[in-house]
Design a protein around this motif. Structure first.
Motif, mmCIF file in Angstrom:
data_model
loop_
_atom_site.group_PDB
_atom_site.id
_atom_site.type_symbol
_atom_site.label_atom_id
_atom_site.label_comp_id
_atom_site.label_asym_id
_atom_site.label_seq_id
_atom_site.Cartn_x
_atom_site.Cartn_y
_atom_site.Cartn_z
ATOM 1 N N LEU A 160 -76.670 -53.712 -8.945
ATOM 2 C CA LEU A 160 -77.549 -53.117 -7.868
ATOM 3 C C LEU A 160 -79.189 -53.242 -8.449
ATOM 4 O O LEU A 160 -79.963 -53.745 -7.557
ATOM 5 C CB LEU A 160 -77.434 -51.619 -7.867
ATOM 6 N N LEU A 161 -79.381 -53.287 -9.853
ATOM 7 C CA LEU A 161 -80.695 -53.678 -10.194
ATOM 8 C C LEU A 161 -81.142 -55.130 -10.130
ATOM 9 O O LEU A 161 -82.184 -55.323 -9.413
ATOM 10 C CB LEU A 161 -80.645 -53.333 -11.734
ATOM 11 N N LEU A 162 -80.354 -55.910 -10.373
ATOM 12 C CA LEU A 162 -80.667 -57.195 -10.140
ATOM 13 C C LEU A 162 -80.803 -57.786 -8.767
ATOM 14 O O LEU A 162 -81.838 -58.382 -8.451
ATOM 15 C CB LEU A 162 -79.588 -58.379 -10.942
ATOM 16 N N ALA A 163 -79.721 -57.397 -7.995
ATOM 17 C CA ALA A 163 -80.042 -57.373 -6.503
ATOM 18 C C ALA A 163 -81.298 -56.855 -5.890
ATOM 19 O O ALA A 163 -81.746 -57.221 -4.979
ATOM 20 C CB ALA A 163 -78.650 -56.767 -5.689
ATOM 21 N N GLY A 164 -81.691 -55.822 -6.491
ATOM 22 C CA GLY A 164 -83.201 -55.081 -5.858
ATOM 23 C C GLY A 164 -84.047 -56.092 -5.550
ATOM 24 O O GLY A 164 -84.914 -55.764 -4.865
ATOM 25 N N SER A 165 -84.177 -57.106 -6.466
ATOM 26 C CA SER A 165 -85.465 -57.950 -6.220
ATOM 27 C C SER A 165 -85.099 -58.811 -4.844
ATOM 28 O O SER A 165 -86.253 -59.151 -4.147
ATOM 29 C CB SER A 165 -85.675 -59.020 -7.201
ATOM 30 N N ARG A 166 -83.800 -58.985 -4.333
ATOM 31 C CA ARG A 166 -84.006 -59.798 -2.931
ATOM 32 C C ARG A 166 -83.202 -58.955 -1.992
ATOM 33 O O ARG A 166 -83.376 -59.072 -0.793
ATOM 34 C CB ARG A 166 -83.025 -61.030 -3.140
ATOM 35 N N GLU A 167 -82.120 -58.328 -2.298
ATOM 36 C CA GLU A 167 -81.693 -57.454 -1.332
ATOM 37 C C GLU A 167 -81.634 -55.844 -1.678
ATOM 38 O O GLU A 167 -82.240 -55.737 -2.562
ATOM 39 C CB GLU A 167 -79.845 -57.714 -1.455
ATOM 40 N N PRO A 168 -80.961 -55.215 -0.693
ATOM 41 C CA PRO A 168 -81.049 -53.788 -0.794
ATOM 42 C C PRO A 168 -80.439 -53.278 -2.344
ATOM 43 O O PRO A 168 -79.593 -53.828 -2.846
ATOM 44 C CB PRO A 168 -80.366 -53.120 0.095
ATOM 45 N N GLY A 169 -81.169 -52.474 -2.912
ATOM 46 C CA GLY A 169 -80.822 -52.125 -4.448
ATOM 47 C C GLY A 169 -82.256 -51.613 -5.042
ATOM 48 O O GLY A 169 -83.201 -51.731 -4.984
ATOM 49 N N ILE A 188 -89.408 -53.461 -16.421
ATOM 50 C CA ILE A 188 -89.522 -52.064 -15.997
ATOM 51 C C ILE A 188 -88.501 -51.246 -15.268
ATOM 52 O O ILE A 188 -88.064 -50.096 -15.503
ATOM 53 C CB ILE A 188 -91.042 -52.144 -15.438
ATOM 54 N N GLU A 189 -88.049 -52.239 -14.032
ATOM 55 C CA GLU A 189 -86.921 -51.717 -13.480
ATOM 56 C C GLU A 189 -85.733 -51.147 -14.341
ATOM 57 O O GLU A 189 -85.059 -50.320 -14.091
ATOM 58 C CB GLU A 189 -86.267 -52.547 -12.592
ATOM 59 N N THR A 190 -85.428 -51.977 -15.478
ATOM 60 C CA THR A 190 -84.202 -51.714 -16.243
ATOM 61 C C THR A 190 -84.609 -50.417 -17.191
ATOM 62 O O THR A 190 -83.709 -49.684 -17.256
ATOM 63 C CB THR A 190 -83.909 -52.949 -17.435
ATOM 64 N N ALA A 191 -85.962 -50.436 -17.718
ATOM 65 C CA ALA A 191 -86.195 -49.241 -18.438
ATOM 66 C C ALA A 191 -86.190 -47.967 -17.370
ATOM 67 O O ALA A 191 -85.562 -46.709 -17.995
ATOM 68 C CB ALA A 191 -87.562 -49.408 -18.919
#
Lengths: 310, 482
Positions: A205-214, A283-286
Motif C-alpha cells: 500500500l505504501l509503495l503503490a501510493g505513489s502511482r495508485e490508491p494507497g 517520509i511516508e515510511t517513517a
C-alpha cells in the motif's frame, strides 16, 4: 443497474446510521458502526474515490472499531451495569439536533444544485504540476508535495491525540496482563502467517501510493492491525512507562518530516520543498511506522509495549 | 532569513515535543529552554520587518496558492504571536514549578504544551482555510490533553465535554470549508475574497464555519463547555486556555469577516454577532457574580470578556478595531495572571472556595497582589492595558452615536468591577476567629513571581499603547464601510 446499487448503498447507510445510534445495546451499536464504516467505504469506491475507500475501511471501520471494542471491554470490567442496560438513554436534544441536521442537509443540497460548477482552480493546478513530479497519484502529490504542511501537522495532531489519551491511561497497574495463550498451538501458526502477510500488504500500500490508491495512512492502519493481533495474542504486553522503542516509533514520522523539510532550507530551497521522490518514500515510511505505533499503543491503552514469550 | 525565522516559530516547539519524549529525564529542562528562549528573538527581527514593510508572505514548499499553502505574517498575527510567546514563557515558568520537567507528570505535560504552542503559531501564520482547520485541531487536542493532566474527575469530565463539542465544531467548520472549495476552487483566505460571490452556497459555508468557530471560542450562548474546562484544569493550563486558545478561533472569524468577506455588506449579521457579544458580557458577568469558587469566577469572567471581541462586528471602524486588538492582548495578560494566581491559591489552600479565602492577603501577599493588579486591568481602570481597550471601545461607539453599545460597555466594566471586588473583599476580610489558619502550603516562589510579572505586564501595557495601536492601525483591512 448502477443507480439501483447506489440507491441500495445510500438507503443502507441511512438505516445503519439510525440503527447505530438507536441500538438496543452499546455492543450492538459498535458492531453496527463497523458495518456502517464498511458500507461507507463501498460508497466512496462507488463515487470514484478509492483512496478514501481504503482509508475508511482501514481506519474508519477497522481501527476505530477495534478501539471501540477494547473500550467496551474495559467498560464491562469497570461498570458492568451500564453495558447490560437494555437501552441507551436518549438525550432531550436528540430531536432538535436531528431536525437541524436535516435542515442543514436540505440547505446544502439546494445550494449545491444552484451553483454552477467551474473546474476547481487548485484541482487543475494539481493535475498540471503532477506531470513534472514523477508521482502518478494526485492525492499523494497533494499530501506530500503541494500541501505537505497539512500532512505534517496531521501527524502532529495524531501525536497530540495520543499524548492526550495517555494522560488518562493513568498508572493503572490493577489491569491484569492479557494471558499469553502459548498453549494453544494454532495461535502461533496463525500469527506466523498473518503478521508477515499484513506487513507485506502494508508495504505494498505504501509503495503503490505513489502511482495508485494507497499511502502512509492506509498502510499505517493495516500495519497496526498486525500489532493489534500481537497484543490480542499476548505476544506484546502493555507497559506503563514510555520506553525508548515506542517513543522512537511515535515521533519518527514527525521528526524526520520536520528535519527534511527544514534541511532543504540550508540549500536555498523553500521550507518543506522535498528534494525528490526518495524523500517522499522516506517520509511516508517513517509516517507509516509512527501511525501504526500510535494506533497499537492506543489499542493497548498503554504508553509502552514489551515483548513476552520466547 | 525571514523564512527561517517563521519556520523556527513552528518547528522549534514541534521538534522540542519530539525530543522531550525521546531524551533522558535529566535533559528535559534543557530542551525546554532551548526551544522556548529563542522564540522572542525570532519575533524581534520580524517586528522590525513588519514595521517597515507591513506584510510578509511565503509559499510553502515553493508552491504558490491555489496549489500550495501560504504563510502570511501581518501586524495582527505578529501582535498575537507576541502575546503567545510571552504567555508561553511566563506561564511556562509558573507551570515548571508544578510540573517538574524531569518528573513523570512533566513528561505528560510539556510535550502537549509545546505542541499547543506550535499549533497556535502555525494557525497565526497560515493563510489557508484547510490548513487552519488542521492547526485548530492541533490546538484543541493539545488543549484537551492539558486539561486532562489535572487528573481529577471533574477535570476529566470537563475535558471530555470539551472534546465532544470541539469535534462537532470542527466538523461544522470543515463542512463549510468543503462548500467554499466547491464554489471557489481555492482555499486561500485572501484569494477567496475575489473568487467567492455572495450567494446561498457561500452564505451557508460562511455560516457553518462561523458556527464552528463560535463554539470553539465559547461565544455566548455556545459557551457551555468553557467554565467547567477552564475552572477545573490546572492553573497554568487554565491561564493559557483563557488567555489565548479561545481567542485564536475569534482571530479566524476576524480574518474571514474582514478579509475574505471584506467587501460584503453585512450589517444585520454583524449586529447579530455584536448582540451575542453583548449577551456574553451580561450573562458571563452575572454568573461570575454568583460563583462560589475563585477559578469559576475567573472562568465566567472569560465568557464575559470574550464578548468585547465581538463588538468589532457592529461597530466596525478603525477605533473599534484597535480597541478589540488591544483588549485581546490586555485581557490575555490579565487573565493569565489571574489564573496563575488562582492556581497558586488553590494549590496552597487545597481549595479555592471563596469562603476560605478570608485573610489570605496576609498569608499569600504576593498572589493576592497579583490578583488585585490583574483585576484592575480587567475592570478597565486607568492606567492599565484593559483601560485603553475599553476606552477605545467607548470612543468608537461614541463616534457613531451608538448609545446602546456605549451603555453596554460601561455596564460591562461595572459588572467586572463588581465580581472582582467581591473576590478581593472576601480575600481581605478578616474574621475574628482564625478558623482555617492551619494547613497552608507556600506556593513556589517562581509561580507567584510569574503571575506577578504577567499582572505587571497587563498594567504596563497601558503605557505602551502607541506602538501597539500603530501595529493595529497597519493591520486594519480598512476596505469596508461601517
Amino acid at each position: 443497474m448502477n443507480l439501483a446499487v447506489d440507491m441500495l448503498i445510500g438507503a443502507g447507510l441511512l438505516v445503519l446510521a439510525w440503527q447505530t445510534i438507536s441500538g438496543r445495546s452499546l455492543f450492538r451499536g459498535i458492531v453496527l458502526f463497523v458495518v456502517f464504516g464498511l458500507t461507507m467505504a463501498l460508497a466512496w469506491a462507488r463515487m470514484g474515490a478509492p483512496d478514501l475507500a481504503l482509508a475508511e475501511a482501514a481506519i474508519g471501520a477497522g481501527v476505530t472499531g477495534a478501539l471501540m471494542l477494547v473500550a467496551f471491554r474495559r467498560l464491562v470490567r469497570i461498570r458492568p451495569d451500564q453495558c447490560a442496560q437494555p437501552a441507551l438513554r436518549r438525550s432531550r436534544l436528540a430531536v432538535p439536533v436531528a431536525v437541524l441536521a436535516g435542515g442543514l442537509v436540505g440547505v446544502i443540497g439546494l445550494a449545491v444544485v444552484a451553483v454552477e460548477r467551474d473546474p476547481a482552480l487548485a484541482g487543475l493546478a494539481v493535475t498540471e504540476a503532477l506531470t513534472d513530479s514523477g508521482l502518478g497519484n494526485p492525492i499523494t502529490g497533494v499530501l506530500l508535495l503541494y500541501r505537505n504542511l497539512d500532512t505534517l501537522l496531521e501527524v502532529a495532531v495524531l501525536l497530540a491525540a495520543f499524548l492526550a489519551a495517555r494522560t488518562v491511561f493513568g498508572e493503572d497497574e490493577s489491569r491484569p496482563p492479557t494471558p499469553a495463550r502459548r498453549e494453544v498451538p494454532l495461535v502461533g501458526a496463525l500469527l506466523a502467517i498473518i503478521v508477515p502477510l499484513t506487513i507485506l500488504i502494508a508495504t505494498h500500500l505504501l509503495l503503490a501510493g505513489s502511482r495508485e490508491p494507497g499511502g502512509a495512512f492506509q498502510a499505517g492502519a493495516v500495519l497496526a492491525a498486525s500489532g493489534v493481533l500481537l497484543v490480542l495474542a499476548g505476544r506484546l504486553q502493555p507497559a506503563t512507562a514510555l520506553s525508548a522503542g515506542p517513543a522512537f516509533g511515535l515521533t519518527l514520522g514527525l521528526m524526520l518530516f520536520s528535519l527534511v523539510g527544514l534541511a532543504v532550507m540550508a540549500f536555498g530551497d523553500p521550507l518543506l520543498a522535498l528534494p525528490g521522490l526518495w524523500a517522499v518514500y522516506l517520509i511516508e515510511t517513517a509516517m507509516m511506522l509512527s501511525i501504526a505505533m500510535t494506533l497499537v499503543l492506543l489499542f493497548a491503552g498503554a504508553s509502552g509495549l514489551r515483548r513476552s514469550g520466547p | 532569513m525571514t523564512e527561517a525565522l517563521l519556520a523556527a516559530l513552528v518547528f522549534l516547539p514541534v521538534l522540542g515535543a519530539c525530543l522531550l519524549l525521546l531524551a533522558p529525564a535529566s535533559w528535559r529542562a534543557a530542551i525546554l529552554l532551548v526551544v522556548t528562549v529563542p522564540l522572542p528573538f525570532c519575533l524581534l527581527p520580524l517586528t522590525v520587518l513588519i514595521a517597515d514593510a507591513g506584510l510578509f508572505e511565503m509559499a510553502l514548499a515553493g508552491h504558490p496558492a491555489p496549489l500550495g499553502i501560504r504563510w502570511r505574517l501581518d501586524a495582527l498575527s505578529l501582535l498575537i504571536l507576541w502575546l503567545n510567546v510571552s504567555l508561553m514563557i511566563l506561564v511556562g515558568l509558573a507551570a515548571s514549578a508544578r510540573f517538574a520537567p524531569a518528573s513523570v507528570e512533566g513528561l505528560r505535560f510539556w510535550p502537549l504544551w509545546l505542541l499547543l504552542a506550535a499549533g497556535i503559531h502555525a494557525l497565526l501564520l497560515s493563510a489557508d482555510l484547510f490548513n487552519l482547520y488542521v492547526t485548530l485541531e492541533l490546538v484543541t487536542l493539545a488543549g484537551i490533553g492539558l486539561i486532562a493532566t489535572g487528573g481529577s474527575g471533574a477535570a476529566l469530565r470537563a475535558a471530555m465535554r470539551y472534546l465532544l463539542l470541539a469535534l462537532m465544531a470542527s466538523l461544522l467548520y470543515l463542512l463549510g470549508v468543503g462548500l467554499v472549495y466547491a464554489e471557489a476552487g481555492t482555499l486561500d483566505l485572501y484569494q477567496l475574497g475575489e473568487a467567492l460571490e455572495p450567494g446561498l452556497l457561500s452564505a451557508t459555508a460562511l455560516v457553518l464555519m462561523l458556527a464552528g468557530l463560535l463554539v470553539k471560542s465559547a461565544v455566548f450562548p455556545l459557551h457551555a463547555w468553557l467554565p467547567a474546562a477552564h475552572g477545573n484544569a490546572p492553573g497554568p493550563v487554565s491561564a493559557l486556555l483563557s488567555a489565548i486558545v479561545v481567542k485564536v478561533s475569534i482571530y479566524i472569524i476576524w480574518r474571514l469577516w474582514f478579509w475574505t468577506a471584506g467587501d460584503w455588506q453585512l450589517p444585520a449579521p454583524g449586529l447579530l454577532l455584536g448582540l451575542l457579544g453583548g449577551g456574553a458580557i451580561l450573562y458571563g458577568s452575572a454568573l461570575a457574580l454568583v460563583q462560589k469558587r475563585l477559578k469559576m469566577v475567573v472562568a465566567y469572567s472569560t465568557v464575559a470578556q470574550l464578548g468585547y471581541l465581538m463588538l468589532i462586528f457592529p461597530l466596525s471602524n478603525l477605533l473599534a478595531w484597535q480597541a478589540a486588538g488591544y483588549h485581546l492582548v490586555a485581557h490575555g495578560l490579565a487573565k493569565a495572571a489571574l489564573f496563575v494566581a488562582a492556581g497558586n491559591i488553590l494549590v496552597s489552600l487545597g481549595s479555592d472556595r471563596l469562603r476560605r479565602l478570608a485573610g489570605l492577603d496576609q498569608r499569600l501577599p504576593m498572589d493576592v497582589f497579583t490578583l488585585a493588579l490583574a483585576s484592575v486591568s480587567l475592570m478597565g481602570l486607568p492606567p492599565s492595558g484593559g483601560f485603553v481597550g475599553k476606552w477605545l471601545f467607548l470612543q468608537a461607539a461614541y463616534e457613531q452615536g451608538a448609545w446602546g453599545w456605549m451603555a453596554l460597555i460601561a455596564l460591562g466594566g461595572l459588572l467586572a468591577a463588581a465580581y472582582l471586588f467581591r473576590v478581593l473583599a472576601l480575600t481581605c476580610f478578616h474574621p475574628r476567629s482564625h478558623g482555617h489558619s492551619t494547613r497552608l502550603r507556600e506556593p513556589p516562589t517562581l509561580a507567584s513571581l510569574a503571575g506577578l510579572l504577567l499582572a505587571l505586564a497587563a498594567i504596563g501595557l497601558g503605557f505602551a499603547s502607541a506602538p501597539i495601536l500603530g501595529l493595529l492601525e497597519a493591520a486594519w483591512p480598512g476596505a469596508m464601510a461601517p
